[in-house]
Design a protein around this motif. Structure first.
Motif, PDB file in Angstrom:
ATOM      1  N   GLU A   1      46.740 -18.535 -42.174  1.00 59.66           N
ATOM      2  CA  GLU A   1      46.578 -19.749 -42.719  1.00 59.66           C
ATOM      3  C   GLU A   1      45.343 -20.183 -42.237  1.00 59.66           C
ATOM      4  O   GLU A   1      44.562 -21.207 -42.681  1.00 59.66           O
ATOM      5  N   GLN A   2      44.870 -19.665 -41.310  1.00 62.49           N
ATOM      6  CA  GLN A   2      43.355 -20.130 -40.577  1.00 62.49           C
ATOM      7  C   GLN A   2      42.205 -19.326 -40.992  1.00 62.49           C
ATOM      8  O   GLN A   2      40.948 -19.591 -40.385  1.00 62.49           O
ATOM      9  N   ARG A   3      42.298 -18.112 -41.840  1.00 57.45           N
ATOM     10  CA  ARG A   3      41.409 -17.475 -42.130  1.00 57.45           C
ATOM     11  C   ARG A   3      40.187 -17.833 -42.983  1.00 57.45           C
ATOM     12  O   ARG A   3      39.038 -17.929 -42.645  1.00 57.45           O
ATOM     13  N   ALA A   4      40.614 -18.454 -43.968  1.00 56.43           N
ATOM     14  CA  ALA A   4      39.685 -19.137 -45.138  1.00 56.43           C
ATOM     15  C   ALA A   4      38.912 -20.310 -44.242  1.00 56.43           C
ATOM     16  O   ALA A   4      37.548 -20.258 -44.493  1.00 56.43           O
ATOM     17  N   GLU A   5      39.442 -21.280 -43.330  1.00 59.52           N
ATOM     18  CA  GLU A   5      38.755 -22.343 -42.775  1.00 59.52           C
ATOM     19  C   GLU A   5      37.881 -21.514 -41.830  1.00 59.52           C
ATOM     20  O   GLU A   5      36.709 -22.174 -41.577  1.00 59.52           O
ATOM     21  N   TYR A   6      38.211 -20.562 -41.019  1.00 53.82           N
ATOM     22  CA  TYR A   6      37.260 -20.042 -39.858  1.00 53.82           C
ATOM     23  C   TYR A   6      36.085 -19.261 -40.831  1.00 53.82           C
ATOM     24  O   TYR A   6      34.793 -19.625 -40.173  1.00 53.82           O
ATOM     25  N   ALA A   7      36.365 -18.558 -41.896  1.00 53.32           N
ATOM     26  CA  ALA A   7      35.209 -17.822 -42.427  1.00 53.32           C
ATOM     27  C   ALA A   7      34.158 -18.965 -43.030  1.00 53.32           C
ATOM     28  O   ALA A   7      32.996 -19.084 -43.241  1.00 53.32           O
ATOM     29  N   CYS A   8      34.747 -20.098 -43.680  1.00 58.71           N
ATOM     30  CA  CYS A   8      34.121 -21.149 -44.238  1.00 58.71           C
ATOM     31  C   CYS A   8      33.164 -21.674 -43.173  1.00 58.71           C
ATOM     32  O   CYS A   8      31.938 -21.869 -43.284  1.00 58.71           O
ATOM     33  N   LYS A   9      33.710 -21.766 -41.674  1.00 57.14           N
ATOM     34  CA  LYS A   9      32.841 -22.525 -40.679  1.00 57.14           C
ATOM     35  C   LYS A   9      31.767 -21.472 -40.297  1.00 57.14           C
ATOM     36  O   LYS A   9      30.640 -21.888 -40.096  1.00 57.14           O
ATOM     37  N   ILE A  10      32.069 -20.322 -40.202  1.00 55.92           N
ATOM     38  CA  ILE A  10      31.130 -19.216 -39.768  1.00 55.92           C
ATOM     39  C   ILE A  10      30.138 -19.264 -40.723  1.00 55.92           C
ATOM     40  O   ILE A  10      28.701 -19.315 -40.551  1.00 55.92           O
ATOM     41  N   ILE A  11      30.406 -19.252 -41.930  1.00 54.49           N
ATOM     42  CA  ILE A  11      29.179 -18.873 -42.837  1.00 54.49           C
ATOM     43  C   ILE A  11      28.655 -20.108 -43.041  1.00 54.49           C
ATOM     44  O   ILE A  11      27.334 -20.153 -43.147  1.00 54.49           O
ATOM     45  N   SER A  12      29.038 -21.412 -43.165  1.00 55.44           N
ATOM     46  CA  SER A  12      28.250 -22.770 -43.162  1.00 55.44           C
ATOM     47  C   SER A  12      27.310 -22.869 -41.940  1.00 55.44           C
ATOM     48  O   SER A  12      26.171 -23.233 -42.377  1.00 55.44           O
ATOM     49  N   THR A  13      27.722 -22.650 -40.836  1.00 53.55           N
ATOM     50  CA  THR A  13      27.010 -22.664 -39.675  1.00 53.55           C
ATOM     51  C   THR A  13      25.769 -21.824 -39.692  1.00 53.55           C
ATOM     52  O   THR A  13      24.676 -22.170 -39.535  1.00 53.55           O
ATOM     53  N   GLY A  14      25.918 -20.464 -40.119  1.00 57.69           N
ATOM     54  CA  GLY A  14      25.014 -19.469 -40.163  1.00 57.69           C
ATOM     55  C   GLY A  14      24.069 -19.937 -41.279  1.00 57.69           C
ATOM     56  O   GLY A  14      22.881 -19.665 -41.130  1.00 57.69           O
ATOM     57  N   LEU A  15      24.534 -20.099 -42.406  1.00 55.30           N
ATOM     58  CA  LEU A  15      23.510 -20.358 -43.587  1.00 55.30           C
ATOM     59  C   LEU A  15      22.723 -21.739 -43.183  1.00 55.30           C
ATOM     60  O   LEU A  15      21.636 -21.608 -43.838  1.00 55.30           O
ATOM     61  N   ALA A  16      23.257 -22.777 -42.591  1.00 53.46           N
ATOM     62  CA  ALA A  16      22.465 -23.857 -42.153  1.00 53.46           C
ATOM     63  C   ALA A  16      21.137 -23.416 -41.338  1.00 53.46           C
ATOM     64  O   ALA A  16      20.148 -23.902 -41.375  1.00 53.46           O
ATOM     65  N   VAL A  17      21.460 -22.285 -40.615  1.00 56.10           N
ATOM     66  CA  VAL A  17      20.280 -21.711 -39.753  1.00 56.10           C
ATOM     67  C   VAL A  17      19.234 -20.932 -40.669  1.00 56.10           C
ATOM     68  O   VAL A  17      18.085 -21.193 -40.447  1.00 56.10           O
ATOM     69  N   VAL A  18      19.776 -20.270 -41.711  1.00 54.37           N
ATOM     70  CA  VAL A  18      18.846 -19.445 -42.703  1.00 54.37           C
ATOM     71  C   VAL A  18      18.087 -20.680 -43.240  1.00 54.37           C
ATOM     72  O   VAL A  18      17.134 -20.326 -43.448  1.00 54.37           O
ATOM     73  N   GLU A  19      18.921 -21.421 -43.853  1.00 57.32           N
ATOM     74  CA  GLU A  19      18.220 -22.651 -44.606  1.00 57.32           C
ATOM     75  C   GLU A  19      16.983 -23.282 -43.967  1.00 57.32           C
ATOM     76  O   GLU A  19      15.776 -23.495 -44.280  1.00 57.32           O
ATOM     77  N   ARG A  20      17.204 -23.493 -42.430  1.00 55.68           N
ATOM     78  CA  ARG A  20      15.969 -24.060 -41.714  1.00 55.68           C
ATOM     79  C   ARG A  20      15.038 -22.847 -41.558  1.00 55.68           C
ATOM     80  O   ARG A  20      13.557 -23.241 -41.494  1.00 55.68           O
ATOM     81  N   MET A  21      15.172 -21.431 -41.450  1.00 53.16           N
ATOM     82  CA  MET A  21      14.349 -20.490 -41.374  1.00 53.16           C
ATOM     83  C   MET A  21      13.439 -20.580 -42.736  1.00 53.16           C
ATOM     84  O   MET A  21      12.079 -20.489 -42.699  1.00 53.16           O
ATOM     85  N   LEU A  22      14.108 -20.666 -43.810  1.00 53.33           N
ATOM     86  CA  LEU A  22      13.518 -20.750 -45.103  1.00 53.33           C
ATOM     87  C   LEU A  22      12.595 -21.748 -45.279  1.00 53.33           C
ATOM     88  O   LEU A  22      11.668 -21.683 -46.232  1.00 53.33           O
ATOM     89  N   GLU A  23      12.885 -22.947 -44.754  1.00 52.33           N
ATOM     90  CA  GLU A  23      11.901 -24.134 -44.824  1.00 52.33           C
ATOM     91  C   GLU A  23      10.402 -23.696 -44.452  1.00 52.33           C
ATOM     92  O   GLU A  23       9.594 -24.158 -44.978  1.00 52.33           O
TER      93      GLU A  23
END
Lengths: 218, 218
Positions: free
Chosen positions: B123-145
């Motif tokens: 029951e924790q897997r989807a939330e955990y994956a969502c958080k990891i990916i969100s956080t990581g992609l936010a970094v990528v978005e800043r690199m892409l700027e």
């Protein structure tokens, strides 16, 4: 027009920082260090985040570029400073080096770093890190059976060695049993005989506290 | 002496396999697929482990070489098949591409893959994956700027795009909110207009079950 000295943002305990310290030392590139204390959270400061949105170490300012990600930095150094190459010439051999680099940088280090360990109850952290590193290094040992000479791939130092040795700092820290990994142990011994590796060791960094420094073995 | 067709060991859901599928398609390198079902544990079979001790996907047999680790494979392909390059010429720009590659391949993908998720209560897997990916992609978005043009770095497809798009498959699977990531969304749209990316999509793989295929958006 001479460039200013490179600046490496580093933390003594960061194995990713150590990869780049080794590469810089090996290539004879002098640099200045700026310590960023991960335990005190200095990597999350506004100034550092502006520099490196990933809030990670290392970060290297060189040739007017600001470079993040240790593996990308090593590739850059090897392209721009080709003396003492960190990759072989043959593409198949280069792929073998990079496969070992990635087996460490993608499949071991990220799963045992502080960011992950801090999500676990304190009493589980060491055991978890030990298991991740043991499992991952067993894979590396099997890769080395096919690739190793004096070093990870053949008889020259490559990026793979720059990644393996700092991963072994963590292996020792978490009491990983390396007795069934003869290639890894032999490579560690040869690498530690080289000044480039010795000077990059965590215990030799200016930001290493004295009490830890005196307890250092490898 | 013509070489046999390359063979890619792949799984439709594996985002690391998709990176290499995209790179092969983009460069116009025809290959045969061998499906390795990660859910059924086929990657742990003796035969596959002998081939790839890391027990991971993808694995590419090409030019008489057996290559593991998706990023190492992309680097090999770019060195040996230089048409339609996946890296820019300038070393500083190459470092930017590789930094994004590593921000995904070291800092996002390993922390949200099946191996990690299976250690968590279901029951924790989807939330955990969502958080990891969100956080990581936010970094990528800043690199892409700082780096993006039509694609992650400048106006040409690079290895960074080959990594970003498959990471977005997982982002959609775990309902990551991309609304504050305009660069990522624009690059996704441009990439998905290209046949190389479309044909590499998980829903287009022969080993994708029909019921999942019909539910695929992107």
């Amino acid at each position: 027009m001479s460039q200013p000295r490179p600046i490496l943002y580093t933390y003594f305990r960061s194995s990713c920082s150590a990869r780049v310290r080794i590469a810089l030392n090996y290539k004879g590139i002098d640099y200045d260090s700026r310590a960023v204390n991960l335990v005190k959270g200095e990597h999350t400061s506004d100034d550092y985040t502006e520099l490196n949105p990933g809030k990670l170490l290392p970060y290297l300012v060189i040739d007017g570029e600001g470079l993040s990600q240790s593996v990308a930095i090593m590739e850059y150094l090897d392209e721009v400073y080709p003396d003492k190459p960190l990759l072989p010439q043959d593409p198949g051999q280069r792929a073998k080096v990079r496969a070992i680099v990635n087996a460490i940088s993608c499949d071991i280090q990220p799963l045992q770093n502080m960011r992950v360990l801090l999500t676990l109850p304190e009493e589980q952290r060491a055991e978890y890190a030990c298991k991740i590193i043991s499992t991952g290094l067993a894979v590396v040992e099997r890769m080395l059976e096919k690739t190793a000479g004096d070093f990870c791939v053949g008889n020259q130092v490559t990026m793979a060695d720059c990644c393996l040795i700092p991963q072994l700092y963590n292996a020792h820290r978490f009491n990983v049993d390396l007795s069934a990994m003869p290639h890894i142990r032999a490579i560690e011994e040869r690498a530690n005989a080289l000044e480039a590796f010795r000077c990059a060791h965590w215990s030799r960094q200016p930001d290493c506290p004295d009490d830890l420094r005196s307890s250092a073995k490898n």
